[in-house]
Design a protein around this motif. Structure first.
Motif, short mmCIF file in Angstrom:
data_model
loop_
_atom_site.label_atom_id
_atom_site.label_comp_id
_atom_site.label_asym_id
_atom_site.label_seq_id
_atom_site.Cartn_x
_atom_site.Cartn_y
_atom_site.Cartn_z
N ARG A 1 -5.96 -7.30 -4.39
CA ARG A 1 -5.59 -8.08 -5.57
C ARG A 1 -5.79 -7.35 -6.90
N VAL A 2 -6.78 -6.47 -6.98
CA VAL A 2 -6.97 -5.73 -8.23
C VAL A 2 -5.78 -4.80 -8.48
N ARG A 3 -5.33 -4.13 -7.44
CA ARG A 3 -4.17 -3.25 -7.59
C ARG A 3 -2.91 -4.06 -7.97
N TYR A 4 -2.77 -5.25 -7.40
CA TYR A 4 -1.59 -6.07 -7.71
C TYR A 4 -1.62 -6.56 -9.15
N ARG B 1 0.82 -1.21 0.00
CA ARG B 1 0.00 0.00 0.00
C ARG B 1 0.85 1.26 0.00
N ASN B 2 1.96 1.24 0.74
CA ASN B 2 2.79 2.45 0.83
C ASN B 2 4.01 2.43 -0.08
N GLY B 3 4.16 1.38 -0.88
CA GLY B 3 5.28 1.30 -1.80
C GLY B 3 6.63 1.10 -1.13
N THR C 1 -11.65 -3.01 3.00
CA THR C 1 -12.56 -1.95 3.42
C THR C 1 -13.94 -2.14 2.80
N GLU C 2 -14.89 -1.41 3.30
CA GLU C 2 -16.24 -1.48 2.74
C GLU C 2 -16.24 -1.07 1.28
N ALA C 3 -15.44 -0.05 0.94
CA ALA C 3 -15.38 0.41 -0.45
C ALA C 3 -14.75 -0.65 -1.35
N GLU C 4 -13.72 -1.33 -0.85
CA GLU C 4 -13.06 -2.38 -1.64
C GLU C 4 -14.00 -3.56 -1.87
N GLU D 1 -10.13 0.94 -9.28
CA GLU D 1 -8.79 1.25 -8.78
C GLU D 1 -8.39 0.26 -7.68
N ASP D 2 -9.30 -0.05 -6.77
CA ASP D 2 -9.05 -0.95 -5.64
C ASP D 2 -10.27 -1.83 -5.43
N ALA D 3 -10.03 -3.13 -5.26
CA ALA D 3 -11.14 -4.04 -4.99
C ALA D 3 -10.61 -5.38 -4.53
N MET D 4 -11.31 -5.98 -3.57
CA MET D 4 -11.02 -7.35 -3.15
C MET D 4 -12.18 -7.84 -2.28
#
Length: 424
Positions: free
Chosen positions: A154-157, A82-84, A191-194, A184-187
């Motif tokens: 996983r979507v970001r990866y 997440r933070n690179g 989080t609720e948004a993900e 952009e982000d999902a799994m």
């Protein structure tokens, strides 16, 4: 006398001299005496008894060198966080026995358990302290989405693979699936948004993401399975003991040999730390004090439940195994009371280089660990397998160690250290 006969005479004389001199180089009688049963046990603990790694049926790519090269790149890539700033190598550092030397793992935040080393992990049927993963490739996926470790999704990866590793990926696994427009982000967790973004994706897109994500784990596993323990002084001693070679036995000091006797007998260490990896790969409650007394770690009891629900386990759709090759998973008991606060037996190879100890770094020295087993305290949660003085126990006797025993046993554990090797 002819020149030919003269030469023959010289050769005969030299051969005769060598025959006379040979006993000087013969093996000396055994310095340390062991029973036949003890020799058999010592022989079974030699590293070479492990033999070649058995194939992992759920990962069809684990032996490919191109998969290992891809996996090594992923293992060291800090962009997969997440933070690179965090990679697998952050906690599994090559210069620290492929662990981190900290009581608790530290990624983007601080975890709840000690980092386990990578070497030899492919020999174990279950991974992590609680055994919540049943393969090296599935294990590699867990930290990537863990909020305290890599903290990503996983979507970001998969986006990272598309951007930076598409050629390497496709050389190993074939064309990447058509994924369509991705959020952009999902799994599934997170989080609720993900979670909402994941649920909004089409089933083919979710399946494609999972497929690429699983293959990332399979590539990392292909790299990790090349990391292994090298032979220690104990292994050389074991070989000399089996051969009856007294000079070879000198590789261990008398104190270390006394420690080995304790390890095999009065200390009862070999009960769980056996075989070439010095681990039975099982789970035990030994009364290790919890970090949080108000909420003790449930260990294997929760790990089994997580494993059985894991979409990336041996029986899952992303496994390359046939169902009949997943026998251990099919016969797990989710409600076994012995699992409560039980943790995986770690290998003792190179243990002297891996302080602190236990699943949450509760002990800072190896000597403290030995004293813990001699004390055999009651478990804060569940029931300790260790017998206490005066207690009737079906499988064990109380461990009684003198002060000199503690020192001898600790000295022997130092003889289990060898190099870390990587297969070509």
């Amino acid at each position: 006398m002819s020149k030919t006969l003269a030469v023959v005479g010289v050769l005969v004389a030299l051969v005769g001299m060598s025959v006379v001199a040979a006993p000087e180089f013969a093996m000396a009688p055994a310095r340390d005496k062991w029973t036949a049963q003890e020799v058999s046990t010592i022989a079974s603990m030699r590293l070479k008894e492990a033999g070649p790694l058995s194939p992992e049926p759920s990962n069809a790519y684990e032996r490919r060198t191109d998969a290992a090269a891809f996996g090594r790149a992923l293992f060291n890539d800090t962009r997969l966080s997440r933070n690179g700033q965090v990679s697998c190598a952050s906690c599994h550092s090559a210069d620290k026995q492929f662990q981190d030397g900290k009581p608790l793992g530290e990624g983007v935040a601080t975890g709840k358990r000690r980092t386990m080393p990578v070497m030899g992990a492919a020999h174990s049927p279950f991974l992590f302290w609680d055994g919540r993963k049943d393969s090296l490739w599935s294990q590699a996926l867990g930290p990537l989405e863990d909020a305290a470790e890599h903290g990503g999704n996983r979507v970001r990866y998969v986006r990272q693979v598309q951007t930076h590793y598409k050629e390497q990926y496709q050389a190993v696994f074939g064309p990447m699936p058509a994924l369509g427009k991705l959020p952009e982000d999902a799994m599934p967790g997170g989080t609720e948004a993900e979670r909402a973004a994941w649920d909004a994706m089409s089933e083919p897109s979710r399946d494609g993401i999972n497929r690429v994500y699983a293959n990332m784990g399979k590539a990392i596993a292909a790299f990790e399975r090349t990391l292994a323990y090298g032979e220690s002084r104990f292994d050389r001693y074991a070989q000399a003991t089996v051969a009856g070679d007294g000079r070879g036995q000198e590789v261990l000091a008398p104190q270390e040999v006394r420690g080995l006797r304790l390890f095999l007998n009065k200390g009862q260490c070999v009960t769980c730390h056996n075989g070439p990896q010095l681990s039975d790969h099982a789970f035990h409650n030994t009364g290790v004090p919890p970090l949080n007394k108000a909420a003790p770690d449930r260990g294997r009891a929760d790990g089994v439940k997580k494993l059985l629900k894991d979409e990336f386990n041996c029986l899952g759709r992303y496994s390359d195994a046939k169902p009949e090759q997943c026998g251990e998973l099919q016969f797990l008991a989710a409600d076994d009371p012995h699992n409560l606060a039980a943790f995986r037996t770690p290998s003792l190879r190179n243990v002297a280089e891996r302080a602190p100890y236990m699943h949450a770094g509760q002990f800072t020295t190896m000597e403290q660990v030995v004293r813990h087993y001699a004390a055999s305290p009651k478990a804060a949660l569940g029931h300790s397998e260790l017998a206490r003085p005066g207690e009737k126990h079906a499988d064990r006797q109380a461990i009684r160690l003198s002060e000199s025993d503690v020192q001898d046993l600790t000295a022997f554990l130092g003889a289990l250290t060898g190099p870390v090797v990587q297969a070509k």
